[in-house]
Motif scaffolding. Structure first.
Motif, PDB file in Angstrom:
ATOM      1  N   ASN A 175      66.072 -49.077  23.792  1.00 28.33           N
ATOM      2  CA  ASN A 175      65.241 -49.357  22.617  1.00 28.33           C
ATOM      3  C   ASN A 175      64.406 -50.615  22.866  1.00 28.33           C
ATOM      4  OD1 ASN A 175      64.139 -49.321  20.098  1.00 28.33           O
ATOM      5  ND2 ASN A 175      66.076 -49.399  18.988  1.00 28.33           N
ATOM      6  N   ILE A 176      63.404 -50.441  23.740  1.00 25.98           N
ATOM      7  CA  ILE A 176      62.521 -51.557  24.109  1.00 25.98           C
ATOM      8  C   ILE A 176      61.075 -51.105  23.911  1.00 25.98           C
ATOM      9  CG2 ILE A 176      61.772 -53.123  25.964  1.00 25.98           C
ATOM     10  CD1 ILE A 176      64.501 -52.556  27.334  1.00 25.98           C
ATOM     11  N   TYR A 177      60.285 -51.895  23.152  1.00 23.26           N
ATOM     12  CA  TYR A 177      58.858 -51.597  22.998  1.00 23.26           C
ATOM     13  C   TYR A 177      58.117 -52.331  24.110  1.00 23.26           C
ATOM     14  CZ  TYR A 177      54.100 -51.710  21.153  1.00 23.26           C
ATOM     15  OH  TYR A 177      52.735 -51.593  21.014  1.00 23.26           O
ATOM     16  N   PHE A 178      57.315 -51.573  24.867  1.00 18.45           N
ATOM     17  CA  PHE A 178      56.573 -52.172  25.982  1.00 18.45           C
ATOM     18  C   PHE A 178      55.168 -51.589  26.012  1.00 18.45           C
ATOM     19  CE2 PHE A 178      55.165 -51.483  30.436  1.00 18.45           C
ATOM     20  CZ  PHE A 178      54.906 -52.808  30.767  1.00 18.45           C
ATOM     21  N   TYR A 209      55.393 -55.785  39.317  1.00 19.18           N
ATOM     22  CA  TYR A 209      54.602 -54.563  39.089  1.00 19.18           C
ATOM     23  C   TYR A 209      53.119 -54.879  38.832  1.00 19.18           C
ATOM     24  CZ  TYR A 209      58.729 -51.618  39.045  1.00 19.18           C
ATOM     25  OH  TYR A 209      59.858 -50.928  39.430  1.00 19.18           O
ATOM     26  N   LYS A 210      52.721 -56.116  39.128  1.00 22.48           N
ATOM     27  CA  LYS A 210      51.322 -56.569  38.946  1.00 22.48           C
ATOM     28  C   LYS A 210      50.879 -56.434  37.477  1.00 22.48           C
ATOM     29  CE  LYS A 210      50.430 -56.991  43.520  1.00 22.48           C
ATOM     30  NZ  LYS A 210      51.811 -56.958  44.002  1.00 22.48           N
ATOM     31  N   ILE A 211      51.829 -56.673  36.556  1.00 19.96           N
ATOM     32  CA  ILE A 211      51.515 -56.654  35.122  1.00 19.96           C
ATOM     33  C   ILE A 211      51.602 -58.098  34.614  1.00 19.96           C
ATOM     34  CG2 ILE A 211      52.203 -55.794  32.838  1.00 19.96           C
ATOM     35  CD1 ILE A 211      53.493 -53.374  34.321  1.00 19.96           C
ATOM     36  N   PHE A 212      50.476 -58.627  34.135  1.00 19.63           N
ATOM     37  CA  PHE A 212      50.442 -60.038  33.709  1.00 19.63           C
ATOM     38  C   PHE A 212      50.178 -60.180  32.214  1.00 19.63           C
ATOM     39  CE2 PHE A 212      49.119 -59.710  38.145  1.00 19.63           C
ATOM     40  CZ  PHE A 212      50.064 -60.529  38.749  1.00 19.63           C
ATOM     41  N   ASN A 213      49.715 -59.082  31.587  1.00 19.26           N
ATOM     42  CA  ASN A 213      49.450 -59.103  30.146  1.00 19.26           C
ATOM     43  C   ASN A 213      50.169 -57.918  29.499  1.00 19.26           C
ATOM     44  OD1 ASN A 213      47.250 -61.223  30.352  1.00 19.26           O
ATOM     45  ND2 ASN A 213      46.364 -59.597  31.613  1.00 19.26           N
ATOM     46  N   ALA A 214      51.100 -58.214  28.609  1.00 20.73           N
ATOM     47  CA  ALA A 214      51.861 -57.129  27.982  1.00 20.73           C
ATOM     48  C   ALA A 214      52.574 -57.608  26.725  1.00 20.73           C
ATOM     49  CB  ALA A 214      52.886 -56.566  28.961  1.00 20.73           C
ATOM     50  N   GLU A 215      52.913 -56.639  25.862  1.00 23.92           N
ATOM     51  CA  GLU A 215      53.760 -56.904  24.693  1.00 23.92           C
ATOM     52  C   GLU A 215      55.139 -56.336  24.992  1.00 23.92           C
ATOM     53  OE1 GLU A 215      52.530 -55.951  20.564  1.00 23.92           O
ATOM     54  OE2 GLU A 215      50.529 -55.804  21.452  1.00 23.92           O
ATOM     55  N   VAL A 216      56.175 -57.154  24.826  1.00 19.70           N
ATOM     56  CA  VAL A 216      57.553 -56.700  25.063  1.00 19.70           C
ATOM     57  C   VAL A 216      58.402 -57.081  23.858  1.00 19.70           C
ATOM     58  CG1 VAL A 216      59.590 -56.879  26.550  1.00 19.70           C
ATOM     59  CG2 VAL A 216      57.315 -56.989  27.569  1.00 19.70           C
ATOM     60  N   GLU A 220      67.429 -54.074  21.403  1.00 19.72           N
ATOM     61  CA  GLU A 220      68.858 -54.040  21.744  1.00 19.72           C
ATOM     62  C   GLU A 220      69.085 -54.913  22.966  1.00 19.72           C
ATOM     63  OE1 GLU A 220      69.726 -49.923  22.476  1.00 19.72           O
ATOM     64  OE2 GLU A 220      68.867 -49.967  24.489  1.00 19.72           O
ATOM     65  N   ASP A 221      70.334 -55.286  23.204  1.00 16.87           N
ATOM     66  CA  ASP A 221      70.678 -56.147  24.336  1.00 16.87           C
ATOM     67  C   ASP A 221      70.696 -55.304  25.620  1.00 16.87           C
ATOM     68  OD1 ASP A 221      71.458 -58.221  25.918  1.00 16.87           O
ATOM     69  OD2 ASP A 221      73.547 -58.254  25.247  1.00 16.87           O
ATOM     70  N   SER A 222      69.558 -55.229  26.283  1.00 15.20           N
ATOM     71  CA  SER A 222      69.407 -54.352  27.451  1.00 15.20           C
ATOM     72  C   SER A 222      69.575 -55.113  28.758  1.00 15.20           C
ATOM     73  CB  SER A 222      68.028 -53.679  27.435  1.00 15.20           C
ATOM     74  OG  SER A 222      67.854 -52.948  26.256  1.00 15.20           O
ATOM     75  N   THR A 223      69.856 -54.349  29.816  1.00 14.88           N
ATOM     76  CA  THR A 223      70.007 -54.920  31.162  1.00 14.88           C
ATOM     77  C   THR A 223      68.650 -54.935  31.860  1.00 14.88           C
ATOM     78  OG1 THR A 223      70.407 -52.754  32.152  1.00 14.88           O
ATOM     79  CG2 THR A 223      72.342 -53.947  31.334  1.00 14.88           C
ATOM     80  N   PRO A 224      68.509 -55.729  32.951  1.00 18.59           N
ATOM     81  CA  PRO A 224      67.254 -55.687  33.727  1.00 18.59           C
ATOM     82  C   PRO A 224      66.924 -54.277  34.225  1.00 18.59           C
ATOM     83  CG  PRO A 224      68.586 -57.563  34.409  1.00 18.59           C
ATOM     84  CD  PRO A 224      69.420 -56.761  33.466  1.00 18.59           C
ATOM     85  N   ASP A 225      67.961 -53.502  34.597  1.00 16.93           N
ATOM     86  CA  ASP A 225      67.744 -52.118  35.067  1.00 16.93           C
ATOM     87  C   ASP A 225      67.091 -51.270  33.977  1.00 16.93           C
ATOM     88  OD1 ASP A 225      68.996 -52.252  37.688  1.00 16.93           O
ATOM     89  OD2 ASP A 225      70.869 -52.535  36.606  1.00 16.93           O
TER      90      ASP A 225
END
Length: 363
Positions: A175-178, A209-216, A220-225
């Protein structure tokens, strides 16, 4: 250095790196690189002729992929459950292509695909593994057929192979908005306390991933994976049923232990044991329901059910009956467990349940 060598090197470094607070950024970056290389491996940028595939046209009400190591009983299972004869023998790699069959159950036609045996290294293309896994990604449910004598070893190896190509078994989407943007830098927020992903780590992974501008936004408490999965975006989350075959060859205590594991069913194709229970469980995992129709002044037609997904509305049923029916819809009368009383007059948004009867009234 080729992609396979790079992947192997990163995997060795991850195994060597001791997990602690000081190394979490380093591990996060390694995992991001690993996911990137694996994506390149699965979708090579070639301009040459396409390789031979063996996907079959999707048909029926649902699709189930049957995967497992060679000689675990997949072909025997397909022959028992469907009218399709798949060659079965005691030697490995009897099945060399995808063999489709149809299970007829509760009025539904469930397409069952017997895929060639997966071997270790399938994700890298060994033993036609890449084609097998590509077909598995299109299924609604995966049945992982395991030999009860060596089930745990086989299960771990298969899960690792599927995990490495972006198939997540019995897990829901993080449950991550990206959303990448054209400018404005990184906007980072969370609605819950995060223990595994910090803003710095998120930034480092995005830079990989060459992404420098984003909304995150973490909900929920998610892992890096899990965050990497959201960035990559081509992950498939599907239910999996672990089916332990050949239980007639092990002790009753071991059968009991396997049967009580989550998402597991024990069977014996040789002795035709517990196949009815497996079908019942598969129906639950597919989340299918039967809807019956009724014409005005007539009895319901129980011989021909409309097969829908769980949580289907009256509108979905109307679309299935005829595409123009929604435009002429006035109201519907529904008999069954989804109503407070029978019949109940309902609109298009009413959610249907298993074995409900519907009568549509047009304008």
């Amino acid at each position: 250095m080729g992609i396979l060598e790079k992947i192997a090197e990163i995997e060795r470094e991850i195994a060597r790196t001791q997990k602690n607070k000081a190394t979490e950024y380093h591990l996060g970056l390694l995992k991001a690189k690993l996911a990137k290389y694996r994506a390149q491996l699965l979708e090579p940028k070639t301009t040459g002729p396409k390789g031979e595939g063996f996907d079959v046209m999707k048909s029926g009400d649902a699709r189930v992929a049957l995967i497992g190591f060679p000689s675990v009983g997949k072909s025997t299972f397909l022959s028992l459950m469907t009218s399709t004869a798949s060659e079965a023998a005691s030697y490995e790699f009897t099945t060399l292509t995808c063999i489709p069959g149809v299970i007829e159950y509760k009025g539904a036609n469930i397409q069952l695909l017997d895929l060639p045996g997966i071997i270790e290294g399938a994700a890298q293309g060994k033993g036609r593994g890449r084609q097998v896994i590509a077909v598995a990604r299109t299924a609604d449910v995966v049945i992982m057929m395991l030999d009860a004598n060596k089930g745990q070893v086989q299960r771990e190896l298969l899960e690792k192979e599927l995990e490495s190509v972006g198939i997540r078994l019995n897990r829901s989407k993080p449950n991550i908005y990206f959303k990448p943007k054209k400018g404005g830098g990184l906007s980072y927020n969370s609605t819950v306390p995060l223990t595994q992903c910090s803003e710095k780590l998120v930034q480092l992974i995005l830079h990989e991933y060459k992404i420098f501008n984003a909304e995150v936004l973490f909900r929920e408490d998610s892992t890096p994976d899990e965050f990497i999965d959201v960035i990559v975006g081509n992950r498939v989350y599907m239910p999996c049923l672990y089916v332990y075959n050949k239980v007639d060859q092990i002790s009753i205590e071991e059968v009991d232990r396997l049967a009580h594991q989550p998402n597991s069913v024990v069977i014996s194709c040789g002795m035709k044991l517990n196949l009815d229970y497996l079908l019942e469980t598969l129906w639950e995992y597919l989340a299918l329901i039967c809807i019956y129709t009724k014409k005005r002044g007539e009895r319901p037609d129980f011989s021909d059910a409309i097969i829908m997904r769980r949580a289907a509305s009256v509108e979905h049923v109307c679309h299935r009956i005829h595409r123009t029916l929604v435009g002429q819809f006035k109201y519907a009368l529904v008999w069954g467990t989804s109503t407070k009383y029978s019949p109940q007059r309902v609109g298009l948004t009413h959610i249907m349940e298993h074995e409900d009867v519907i009568q549509v009234v047009k304008k």
